[in-house]
Design a protein around this motif. Sequence first.
Motif, PDB file in Angstrom:
ATOM      1  N   TRP A  49       0.852  -1.190   0.000  1.00  0.00           N
ATOM      2  CA  TRP A  49       0.000   0.000   0.000  1.00  0.00           C
ATOM      3  C   TRP A  49       0.877   1.225   0.000  1.00  0.00           C
ATOM      4  O   TRP A  49       1.868   1.302   0.716  1.00  0.00           O
ATOM      5  N   LEU A  50       0.486   2.207  -0.818  1.00  0.00           N
ATOM      6  CA  LEU A  50       1.244   3.449  -0.930  1.00  0.00           C
ATOM      7  C   LEU A  50       0.546   4.554  -0.156  1.00  0.00           C
ATOM      8  O   LEU A  50      -0.673   4.700  -0.243  1.00  0.00           O
ATOM      9  N   ASP A  51       1.335   5.352   0.570  1.00  0.00           N
ATOM     10  CA  ASP A  51       0.743   6.525   1.206  1.00  0.00           C
ATOM     11  C   ASP A  51       0.481   7.569   0.122  1.00  0.00           C
ATOM     12  O   ASP A  51       0.934   7.445  -1.016  1.00  0.00           O
ATOM     13  N   ASP A  52      -0.275   8.591   0.449  1.00  0.00           N
ATOM     14  CA  ASP A  52      -0.680   9.582  -0.548  1.00  0.00           C
ATOM     15  C   ASP A  52       0.511  10.281  -1.197  1.00  0.00           C
ATOM     16  O   ASP A  52       0.510  10.524  -2.405  1.00  0.00           O
ATOM     17  N   ASP A  53       1.531  10.612  -0.418  1.00  0.00           N
ATOM     18  CA  ASP A  53       2.698  11.302  -0.977  1.00  0.00           C
ATOM     19  C   ASP A  53       3.424  10.423  -1.996  1.00  0.00           C
ATOM     20  O   ASP A  53       3.791  10.888  -3.079  1.00  0.00           O
ATOM     21  N   LYS A  91      -2.831   6.203  -9.675  1.00  0.00           N
ATOM     22  CA  LYS A  91      -4.191   6.410  -9.199  1.00  0.00           C
ATOM     23  C   LYS A  91      -4.494   5.452  -8.052  1.00  0.00           C
ATOM     24  O   LYS A  91      -5.111   5.816  -7.073  1.00  0.00           O
ATOM     25  N   ALA A  92      -4.065   4.206  -8.211  1.00  0.00           N
ATOM     26  CA  ALA A  92      -4.363   3.176  -7.215  1.00  0.00           C
ATOM     27  C   ALA A  92      -3.473   3.326  -5.991  1.00  0.00           C
ATOM     28  O   ALA A  92      -2.341   3.802  -6.079  1.00  0.00           O
ATOM     29  N   ARG A  93      -3.990   2.910  -4.867  1.00  0.00           N
ATOM     30  CA  ARG A  93      -3.214   2.940  -3.619  1.00  0.00           C
ATOM     31  C   ARG A  93      -2.240   1.774  -3.525  1.00  0.00           C
ATOM     32  O   ARG A  93      -1.294   1.826  -2.772  1.00  0.00           O
ATOM     33  N   GLY A  94      -2.488   0.726  -4.286  1.00  0.00           N
ATOM     34  CA  GLY A  94      -1.646  -0.464  -4.202  1.00  0.00           C
ATOM     35  C   GLY A  94      -0.620  -0.520  -5.315  1.00  0.00           C
ATOM     36  O   GLY A  94      -0.741   0.128  -6.345  1.00  0.00           O
ATOM     37  N   ILE A  95       0.401  -1.312  -5.067  1.00  0.00           N
ATOM     38  CA  ILE A  95       1.434  -1.580  -6.066  1.00  0.00           C
ATOM     39  C   ILE A  95       1.921  -3.004  -5.825  1.00  0.00           C
ATOM     40  O   ILE A  95       1.907  -3.492  -4.701  1.00  0.00           O
ATOM     41  N   ALA A  96       2.310  -3.684  -6.891  1.00  0.00           N
ATOM     42  CA  ALA A  96       2.803  -5.054  -6.790  1.00  0.00           C
ATOM     43  C   ALA A  96       4.320  -5.037  -6.623  1.00  0.00           C
ATOM     44  O   ALA A  96       5.029  -4.389  -7.394  1.00  0.00           O
TER      45      ALA A  96
END
Length: 168
Positions: free
Chosen positions: A79-83, A91-96
């Motif tokens: 999960w990525l924080d907003d910054d 756009k998505a909060r997640g990343i693989a």
Amino acid sequence: SRRGGKIDQRIELDVGFDPSFEGAAVIDATGNIVAMAVPGPYHRVLGIPTSTIESVVAKVDQFGHLPKPYIGIRLQPLWLDDDTRTKLGRKARGIAAVGGIDAGSPAEQAHIELGDLLLTLDGQPAESVNDMARRIGSATPGQTISLEVLRGGKPLTIDLQIGERPRH
């Protein structure tokens, strides 16, 4: 599909269905075969489009079986924080993130590394682990894909050839 295959179009039929008719032709008003009827979830009747069937048959004809695309990585969702999300332009909060690499796999041969963050696949954003699995699953063994990864804070583009999942 629910099993990860690519279906060209969702066709849902508003009819009763006797299971003995599984595989029956779905014919349009002009007499053309447009799909194959199959039972779906929740007692629905689905039609597998002829274009999907033709694609599957072509792969079986080429390989002698239905190959399962494989690159040999295990992905973990982060999960990525907003910054960070803003900094990466996502756009998505997640990343693989790459959490494992199979020995001798296409990923190992292409020098993908543990901890690489997957940004794009063939120029399209890699939004989640499930999205990546679905997109890789719809590829064909022998096809070359381009992955953009973030490694050590720097973007890197890696081309790799899709392999076939080993059959044991």
